[in-house]
Design a protein around this motif. Sequence first.
Motif, PDB file in Angstrom:
ATOM      1  N   ALA A 123     -63.708 -62.124 -14.266  1.00  0.00           N
ATOM      2  CA  ALA A 123     -62.507 -61.853 -15.065  1.00  0.00           C
ATOM      3  C   ALA A 123     -61.489 -61.057 -14.248  1.00  0.00           C
ATOM      4  O   ALA A 123     -60.297 -61.374 -14.237  1.00  0.00           O
ATOM      5  CB  ALA A 123     -62.872 -61.100 -16.339  1.00  0.00           C
ATOM      6  N   ALA A 124     -61.963 -60.036 -13.555  1.00  0.00           N
ATOM      7  CA  ALA A 124     -61.053 -59.231 -12.737  1.00  0.00           C
ATOM      8  C   ALA A 124     -60.448 -60.060 -11.611  1.00  0.00           C
ATOM      9  O   ALA A 124     -59.249 -59.954 -11.331  1.00  0.00           O
ATOM     10  CB  ALA A 124     -61.797 -58.020 -12.164  1.00  0.00           C
ATOM     11  N   SER A 125     -61.251 -60.887 -10.979  1.00  0.00           N
ATOM     12  CA  SER A 125     -60.748 -61.732  -9.900  1.00  0.00           C
ATOM     13  C   SER A 125     -59.695 -62.708 -10.414  1.00  0.00           C
ATOM     14  O   SER A 125     -58.662 -62.918  -9.782  1.00  0.00           O
ATOM     15  CB  SER A 125     -61.894 -62.509  -9.246  1.00  0.00           C
ATOM     16  OG  SER A 125     -62.801 -61.614  -8.633  1.00  0.00           O
ATOM     17  N   PHE A 126     -59.950 -63.312 -11.576  1.00  0.00           N
ATOM     18  CA  PHE A 126     -58.976 -64.224 -12.171  1.00  0.00           C
ATOM     19  C   PHE A 126     -57.679 -63.491 -12.490  1.00  0.00           C
ATOM     20  O   PHE A 126     -56.587 -64.010 -12.251  1.00  0.00           O
ATOM     21  CB  PHE A 126     -59.519 -64.877 -13.443  1.00  0.00           C
ATOM     22  CG  PHE A 126     -60.615 -65.875 -13.208  1.00  0.00           C
ATOM     23  CD1 PHE A 126     -60.636 -66.690 -12.085  1.00  0.00           C
ATOM     24  CD2 PHE A 126     -61.644 -66.011 -14.129  1.00  0.00           C
ATOM     25  CE1 PHE A 126     -61.646 -67.615 -11.871  1.00  0.00           C
ATOM     26  CE2 PHE A 126     -62.663 -66.933 -13.926  1.00  0.00           C
ATOM     27  CZ  PHE A 126     -62.661 -67.730 -12.810  1.00  0.00           C
ATOM     28  N   MET A 127     -57.790 -62.277 -13.045  1.00  0.00           N
ATOM     29  CA  MET A 127     -56.586 -61.517 -13.379  1.00  0.00           C
ATOM     30  C   MET A 127     -55.793 -61.180 -12.116  1.00  0.00           C
ATOM     31  O   MET A 127     -54.566 -61.299 -12.102  1.00  0.00           O
ATOM     32  CB  MET A 127     -56.943 -60.243 -14.159  1.00  0.00           C
ATOM     33  CG  MET A 127     -57.344 -60.517 -15.596  1.00  0.00           C
ATOM     34  SD  MET A 127     -57.618 -59.015 -16.561  1.00  0.00           S
ATOM     35  CE  MET A 127     -59.314 -58.631 -16.137  1.00  0.00           C
ATOM     36  N   LEU A 128     -56.494 -60.775 -11.072  1.00  0.00           N
ATOM     37  CA  LEU A 128     -55.811 -60.484  -9.804  1.00  0.00           C
ATOM     38  C   LEU A 128     -55.113 -61.729  -9.274  1.00  0.00           C
ATOM     39  O   LEU A 128     -53.959 -61.670  -8.855  1.00  0.00           O
ATOM     40  CB  LEU A 128     -56.810 -59.973  -8.762  1.00  0.00           C
ATOM     41  CG  LEU A 128     -57.207 -58.510  -8.870  1.00  0.00           C
ATOM     42  CD1 LEU A 128     -58.400 -58.209  -7.966  1.00  0.00           C
ATOM     43  CD2 LEU A 128     -56.038 -57.606  -8.520  1.00  0.00           C
ATOM     44  N   ALA A 129     -55.815 -62.859  -9.314  1.00  0.00           N
ATOM     45  CA  ALA A 129     -55.231 -64.098  -8.809  1.00  0.00           C
ATOM     46  C   ALA A 129     -54.019 -64.531  -9.627  1.00  0.00           C
ATOM     47  O   ALA A 129     -53.115 -65.179  -9.104  1.00  0.00           O
ATOM     48  CB  ALA A 129     -56.282 -65.207  -8.811  1.00  0.00           C
ATOM     49  N   GLU A 130     -53.970 -64.135 -10.895  1.00  0.00           N
ATOM     50  CA  GLU A 130     -52.841 -64.481 -11.761  1.00  0.00           C
ATOM     51  C   GLU A 130     -51.723 -63.433 -11.688  1.00  0.00           C
ATOM     52  O   GLU A 130     -50.745 -63.530 -12.420  1.00  0.00           O
ATOM     53  CB  GLU A 130     -53.310 -64.650 -13.207  1.00  0.00           C
ATOM     54  CG  GLU A 130     -54.114 -65.907 -13.429  1.00  0.00           C
ATOM     55  CD  GLU A 130     -53.323 -67.172 -13.125  1.00  0.00           C
ATOM     56  OE1 GLU A 130     -52.154 -67.274 -13.552  1.00  0.00           O
ATOM     57  OE2 GLU A 130     -53.872 -68.062 -12.442  1.00  0.00           O
ATOM     58  N   GLY A 131     -51.891 -62.450 -10.815  1.00  0.00           N
ATOM     59  CA  GLY A 131     -50.834 -61.464 -10.614  1.00  0.00           C
ATOM     60  C   GLY A 131     -50.817 -60.323 -11.609  1.00  0.00           C
ATOM     61  O   GLY A 131     -49.824 -59.597 -11.716  1.00  0.00           O
ATOM     62  N   VAL A 132     -51.900 -60.125 -12.342  1.00  0.00           N
ATOM     63  CA  VAL A 132     -51.969 -59.000 -13.270  1.00  0.00           C
ATOM     64  C   VAL A 132     -52.026 -57.710 -12.446  1.00  0.00           C
ATOM     65  O   VAL A 132     -52.814 -57.617 -11.507  1.00  0.00           O
ATOM     66  CB  VAL A 132     -53.201 -59.121 -14.200  1.00  0.00           C
ATOM     67  CG1 VAL A 132     -53.350 -57.895 -15.093  1.00  0.00           C
ATOM     68  CG2 VAL A 132     -53.128 -60.393 -15.019  1.00  0.00           C
ATOM     69  N   PRO A 133     -51.197 -56.733 -12.762  1.00  0.00           N
ATOM     70  CA  PRO A 133     -51.196 -55.487 -11.988  1.00  0.00           C
ATOM     71  C   PRO A 133     -52.547 -54.772 -12.012  1.00  0.00           C
ATOM     72  O   PRO A 133     -53.252 -54.789 -13.032  1.00  0.00           O
ATOM     73  CB  PRO A 133     -50.123 -54.637 -12.678  1.00  0.00           C
ATOM     74  CG  PRO A 133     -49.257 -55.613 -13.392  1.00  0.00           C
ATOM     75  CD  PRO A 133     -50.167 -56.748 -13.790  1.00  0.00           C
ATOM     76  N   MET A 134     -52.886 -54.160 -10.896  1.00  0.00           N
ATOM     77  CA  MET A 134     -54.158 -53.462 -10.744  1.00  0.00           C
ATOM     78  C   MET A 134     -54.354 -52.422 -11.851  1.00  0.00           C
ATOM     79  O   MET A 134     -55.457 -52.256 -12.371  1.00  0.00           O
ATOM     80  CB  MET A 134     -54.240 -52.796  -9.358  1.00  0.00           C
ATOM     81  CG  MET A 134     -55.576 -52.180  -9.053  1.00  0.00           C
ATOM     82  SD  MET A 134     -56.927 -53.388  -8.923  1.00  0.00           S
ATOM     83  CE  MET A 134     -56.504 -54.198  -7.401  1.00  0.00           C
ATOM     84  N   ARG A 135     -53.295 -51.716 -12.216  1.00  0.00           N
ATOM     85  CA  ARG A 135     -53.391 -50.680 -13.255  1.00  0.00           C
ATOM     86  C   ARG A 135     -53.852 -51.285 -14.585  1.00  0.00           C
ATOM     87  O   ARG A 135     -54.675 -50.709 -15.297  1.00  0.00           O
ATOM     88  CB  ARG A 135     -52.029 -49.990 -13.427  1.00  0.00           C
ATOM     89  CG  ARG A 135     -52.020 -48.877 -14.424  1.00  0.00           C
ATOM     90  CD  ARG A 135     -52.640 -47.618 -13.829  1.00  0.00           C
ATOM     91  NE  ARG A 135     -53.613 -47.097 -14.771  1.00  0.00           N
ATOM     92  CZ  ARG A 135     -54.692 -46.406 -14.456  1.00  0.00           C
ATOM     93  NH1 ARG A 135     -54.970 -46.133 -13.214  1.00  0.00           N
ATOM     94  NH2 ARG A 135     -55.509 -45.965 -15.356  1.00  0.00           N
ATOM     95  N   VAL A 136     -53.332 -52.459 -14.920  1.00  0.00           N
ATOM     96  CA  VAL A 136     -53.708 -53.126 -16.175  1.00  0.00           C
ATOM     97  C   VAL A 136     -55.175 -53.569 -16.110  1.00  0.00           C
ATOM     98  O   VAL A 136     -55.927 -53.381 -17.068  1.00  0.00           O
ATOM     99  CB  VAL A 136     -52.774 -54.325 -16.452  1.00  0.00           C
ATOM    100  CG1 VAL A 136     -53.246 -55.138 -17.655  1.00  0.00           C
ATOM    101  CG2 VAL A 136     -51.348 -53.836 -16.658  1.00  0.00           C
ATOM    102  N   ILE A 137     -55.587 -54.113 -14.986  1.00  0.00           N
ATOM    103  CA  ILE A 137     -56.978 -54.542 -14.812  1.00  0.00           C
ATOM    104  C   ILE A 137     -57.906 -53.341 -14.940  1.00  0.00           C
ATOM    105  O   ILE A 137     -58.952 -53.408 -15.587  1.00  0.00           O
ATOM    106  CB  ILE A 137     -57.172 -55.266 -13.464  1.00  0.00           C
ATOM    107  CG1 ILE A 137     -56.345 -56.554 -13.447  1.00  0.00           C
ATOM    108  CG2 ILE A 137     -58.649 -55.568 -13.215  1.00  0.00           C
ATOM    109  CD1 ILE A 137     -56.254 -57.221 -12.094  1.00  0.00           C
TER     110      ILE A 137
END
Length: 176
Positions: A123-137
């Motif tokens: 889930a974290a990897s997908f969020m990072l790949a989709e450009g979700v900011p690190m703070r939100v993750i």
Amino acid sequence: LRQGEALGLRWSDVDFEASTITVEATLQRYGRSYHLNEPKSRRSRRRLPFPRPLVNRLLRLRTLQLEDRLRAGSAWSTNQWDLVFLTERGRPLNGPTVTRRLQRLLVQAGLPKKRFHDLRHSAASFMLAEGVPMRVITEILGHSDASLTANVYAHVAPELQREATDRVGRLLLGVS
């Protein structure tokens, strides 16, 4: 969610209207008994949105759970915490059993076996790949700070760096 957070989720933690869950407890098994405990850390207590299409699936799960209760009759466990995820007899789910079921489903789908915790990493990897900011993750995962999240998911960074530099290259050089 961590496995204990998911297994400790109560119906009172689900806000169907806002499509959010509140992580307030974890389910842990000690010997033969289950305990609802405080989350891992202060940051682990959190309110999270979930995808709106999941509302109908959770409502369906609630209906199925009530049907299971009627079918089980006196064999139904009390479900003292009103947990979302239960066995067909109303007992809390056992973490290792959930992991084995996950692994069977993955193999049936032609995918490699993974631990339940690997779902958090995915889930974290997908969020990072989709450009979700690190703070939100970091907030979604319930980590204490962004550096912990960044260190754990550093393996994703090279791919993201390549994508970022390619985007800048396209912008500056007009090349696709």
